[in-house]
Scaffold this motif. Structure first.
Motif, PDB file in Angstrom:
ATOM      1  N   UNK A  75       4.399  -2.552   5.225  1.00 22.26           N
ATOM      2  CA  UNK A  75       3.799  -3.875   5.067  1.00 22.26           C
ATOM      3  C   UNK A  75       4.593  -4.961   5.780  1.00 22.26           C
ATOM      4  N   UNK A  76       5.699  -4.561   6.449  1.00 30.85           N
ATOM      5  CA  UNK A  76       6.579  -5.505   7.169  1.00 30.85           C
ATOM      6  C   UNK A  76       7.218  -6.499   6.223  1.00 30.85           C
ATOM      7  N   UNK A  77       7.609  -6.019   5.042  1.00 28.82           N
ATOM      8  CA  UNK A  77       8.281  -6.853   4.048  1.00 28.82           C
ATOM      9  C   UNK A  77       9.728  -6.421   3.911  1.00 28.82           C
ATOM     10  N   UNK A  78      10.613  -7.397   3.688  1.00 36.12           N
ATOM     11  CA  UNK A  78      12.011  -7.084   3.390  1.00 36.12           C
ATOM     12  C   UNK A  78      12.097  -6.548   1.963  1.00 36.12           C
ATOM     13  N   UNK A  79      13.020  -5.642   1.728  1.00 38.34           N
ATOM     14  CA  UNK A  79      13.093  -4.983   0.420  1.00 38.34           C
ATOM     15  C   UNK A  79      14.314  -5.417  -0.389  1.00 38.34           C
ATOM     16  N   UNK A 127      19.515  -0.893   8.224  1.00 37.36           N
ATOM     17  CA  UNK A 127      18.281  -1.231   7.521  1.00 37.36           C
ATOM     18  C   UNK A 127      17.075  -0.452   7.974  1.00 37.36           C
ATOM     19  N   UNK A 128      16.093  -0.348   7.099  1.00 38.90           N
ATOM     20  CA  UNK A 128      14.854   0.348   7.434  1.00 38.90           C
ATOM     21  C   UNK A 128      14.079  -0.451   8.470  1.00 38.90           C
ATOM     22  N   UNK A 129      13.453   0.235   9.393  1.00 38.63           N
ATOM     23  CA  UNK A 129      12.762  -0.422  10.498  1.00 38.63           C
ATOM     24  C   UNK A 129      11.257  -0.413  10.274  1.00 38.63           C
ATOM     25  N   UNK A 130      10.590  -1.372  10.890  1.00 37.98           N
ATOM     26  CA  UNK A 130       9.126  -1.435  10.851  1.00 37.98           C
ATOM     27  C   UNK A 130       8.664  -2.263  12.037  1.00 37.98           C
ATOM     28  N   UNK A 131       7.376  -2.177  12.341  1.00 38.92           N
ATOM     29  CA  UNK A 131       6.796  -2.927  13.455  1.00 38.92           C
ATOM     30  C   UNK A 131       6.051  -4.123  12.906  1.00 38.92           C
ATOM     31  N   UNK A 132       6.301  -5.249  13.538  1.00 33.19           N
ATOM     32  CA  UNK A 132       5.618  -6.487  13.163  1.00 33.19           C
ATOM     33  C   UNK A 132       4.925  -7.010  14.414  1.00 33.19           C
ATOM     34  N   UNK A 133       3.644  -6.622  14.549  1.00 36.46           N
ATOM     35  CA  UNK A 133       2.942  -6.951  15.777  1.00 36.46           C
ATOM     36  C   UNK A 133       3.511  -6.117  16.915  1.00 36.46           C
ATOM     37  N   UNK A 134       3.955  -6.789  17.982  1.00 33.48           N
ATOM     38  CA  UNK A 134       4.583  -6.100  19.100  1.00 33.48           C
ATOM     39  C   UNK A 134       6.095  -6.076  18.995  1.00 33.48           C
ATOM     40  N   UNK A 135       6.613  -6.489  17.847  1.00 35.85           N
ATOM     41  CA  UNK A 135       8.056  -6.562  17.668  1.00 35.85           C
ATOM     42  C   UNK A 135       8.547  -5.418  16.789  1.00 35.85           C
ATOM     43  N   UNK A 136       9.732  -4.910  17.135  1.00 38.48           N
ATOM     44  CA  UNK A 136      10.398  -3.887  16.337  1.00 38.48           C
ATOM     45  C   UNK A 136      11.457  -4.592  15.498  1.00 38.48           C
ATOM     46  N   UNK A 184      12.475   5.439  -2.698  1.00 42.61           N
ATOM     47  CA  UNK A 184      12.282   5.583  -1.262  1.00 42.61           C
ATOM     48  C   UNK A 184      10.829   5.341  -0.874  1.00 42.61           C
ATOM     49  N   UNK A 185       9.892   5.739  -1.730  1.00 41.90           N
ATOM     50  CA  UNK A 185       8.483   5.510  -1.435  1.00 41.90           C
ATOM     51  C   UNK A 185       8.133   4.037  -1.519  1.00 41.90           C
ATOM     52  N   UNK A 186       8.777   3.319  -2.447  1.00 44.38           N
ATOM     53  CA  UNK A 186       8.560   1.874  -2.521  1.00 44.38           C
ATOM     54  C   UNK A 186       9.124   1.204  -1.269  1.00 44.38           C
ATOM     55  N   UNK A 187      10.303   1.622  -0.850  1.00 46.60           N
ATOM     56  CA  UNK A 187      10.901   1.058   0.359  1.00 46.60           C
ATOM     57  C   UNK A 187      10.025   1.343   1.582  1.00 46.60           C
ATOM     58  N   UNK A 196       0.841  -1.198   0.000  1.00 46.67           N
ATOM     59  CA  UNK A 196       0.000   0.000   0.000  1.00 46.67           C
ATOM     60  C   UNK A 196       0.876   1.248   0.000  1.00 46.67           C
ATOM     61  N   UNK A 197       0.520   2.209  -0.834  1.00 45.69           N
ATOM     62  CA  UNK A 197       1.304   3.433  -0.931  1.00 45.69           C
ATOM     63  C   UNK A 197       1.397   4.124   0.422  1.00 45.69           C
ATOM     64  N   UNK A 198       2.568   4.651   0.799  1.00 49.52           N
ATOM     65  CA  UNK A 198       2.708   5.316   2.100  1.00 49.52           C
ATOM     66  C   UNK A 198       1.884   6.599   2.157  1.00 49.52           C
ATOM     67  N   UNK A 199       1.507   6.988   3.361  1.00 44.43           N
ATOM     68  CA  UNK A 199       0.675   8.174   3.541  1.00 44.43           C
ATOM     69  C   UNK A 199       1.414   9.447   3.180  1.00 44.43           C
TER      70      UNK A 199
END
Length: 422
Positions: A169-173, A219-228, A160-163, A145-148
């Motif tokens: 989406x919690x996907x590796x790039x 690496x770029x960070x994201x949240x996956x549930x309660x995990x960073x 950068x917007x794709x990343x 999904x496109x970032x806000x």
């Protein structure tokens, strides 16, 4: 003779007539010495009155809903800026992923070339604007999904917007192979070009004044549930023959809140050790490793501190009163390999380390409920100065009178003894 007043009987300072007074050489010497003593002690009393001291007070910190500034300047000689990410999170649930505002990255040459600065990029200006594209162009986000914060709503027009879309989406790039935007911007080539570079990150963070942490990790960070989570693919996947990255680092400065103004430190000088408490304990720390699986943790205890200069309460509210709201801190550190093991090499085989985690440098901070107020005050009041001055004059003259009396009596008796012998 004038009639006596009713107060005559109350006179505690009886007088003698001039004909009954005797002036002696010893009395003149005692008078001169006593005057010098009075002048010397009076000068010391004046200096004591003019002296400014700092009185520390400990009170409960009643501030609510405050923000805290974190000033940092850290160099990573073996970590490229393209891979380095700064994140902040606290117990209130607030998270700041990939902090950009107020932070500057300086690309550094490899240590073998001197480690000089290549260029400076404000993190808030690193995003591609894609102004050269057709206005009707709308890049795909490849299943995400496109970032806000995309430049064009619903589209991913830059790499950068794709990343960012993948991170949400919690996907590796990875390196961006097969992604049109990244191939157009030569993202993988730019990443490989910076592999041997270092990075200095400096600037200002604003965080809630609650327990939390900030860290610098690859690496770029994201949240996956309660995990960073961090996308470590580009950190581990190196081109053939390329040296692995590591988190060797130098902390040039790290402070919480503003530093004391230079004029305050200059005025305090060496008269008090209080300014030594504001030496930030992490400034100048150098940690070195060649292991890419290494994690550094700093546990910081922060104490809110106020500095109130002399006369601050007399200044108007509209003008700056010179007071400073800042923080002192203490720190303990810990380091470990993510592969686990023990500290047998350091002589502590009984000390075991857990396995797993994220390589990087982590700062965990805790806020003290108590607040230190350092208040500038004069060593004594003006009334205290006058009292001390009177005590000096009276005490010195009294002692001088006793000494003079003793010398006079001694001289008189010696004369009588000599006259009898003759």
């Amino acid at each position: 003779m004038a009639p006596k007043s009713r107060f005559t009987r109350l006179d505690a300072f009886t007088k003698t007539v001039d004909e009954a007074r005797i002036r002696t050489t010893s009395g003149g010497i005692v008078t001169i010495v006593s005057l010098l003593v009075v002048l010397f002690l009076s000068w010391g009393e004046w200096s004591s009155y003019r002296r400014i001291v700092v009185h520390p007070e400990l009170v409960v910190d009643k501030g609510r809903g405050e923000r805290m500034d974190i000033h940092l300047n850290i160099t990573f000689p073996n970590m490229p800026c393209e891979l380095l990410t700064l994140d902040v999170m606290d117990v209130s649930g607030e998270q700041q992923h990939g902090v950009a505002h107020g932070i500057t990255k300086l690309r550094l040459q490899p240590p073998s070339r001197g480690g000089g600065v290549i260029e400076s990029n404000s993190l808030a200006q690193l995003h591609e604007k894609a102004e050269h594209l057709n206005p009707d162009y709308c890049g795909g986000c490849y299943g995400a999904t496109a970032p806000a914060n995309a430049e064009k709503p619903g589209c991913c027009n830059t790499c950068d917007e794709v990343r960012e879309a993948y991170a949400q989406a919690s996907w590796a790039f990875g390196r961006g192979e097969g992604v049109e935007q990244c191939e157009r911007e030569h993202y993988s080539e730019r990443l490989d070009q910076q592999r041997e570079e270092g990075c200095r990150i400096e600037g200002l963070l604003q965080v809630n004044k609650v327990v939390g942490n900030f860290h610098l990790a690859p690496g770029r960070s994201f949240s996956n549930g309660n995990m960073h989570v961090h996308d470590l693919k580009n950190y581990w996947d190196l081109p053939n023959g390329m040296k692995a990255h590591d988190f060797t680092h130098v902390i040039h400065s790290l402070r919480f809140g503003p530093q004391l103004p230079p004029e305050v430190i200059a005025r305090m000088g060496r008269r008090t050790a209080w300014t030594n408490h504001h030496l930030n304990p992490l400034d100048g720390i150098h940690q070195e490793t060649s292991d890419p699986n290494f994690n550094y943790m700093y546990f910081v205890k922060i104490v809110p501190t106020s500095y109130l200069p002399l006369g601050w309460e007399q200044k108007s509210a509209s003008a700056s009163d010179g007071s400073v709201e800042t923080h002192q801190y203490s720190v303990t550190s810990h380091k470990r390999s993510l592969m686990g093991g023990d500290d047998a090499k350091e002589g502590h085989a009984e000390r075991l380390h857990s396995k797993g985690g994220i390589p990087g440098v982590f700062f965990s901070y805790d806020i003290s409920p108590m607040k230190v107020i350092n208040r500038e005050e004069r060593a004594k009041t003006f009334l205290g100065f006058l009292s001390g001055l009177c005590a000096i004059v009276g005490g010195t003259l009294t002692v001088a009178a006793a000494i003079d009396r003793g010398l006079f009596e001694g001289a008189t008796r010696l004369k009588k003894l000599r006259s009898k012998d003759m």
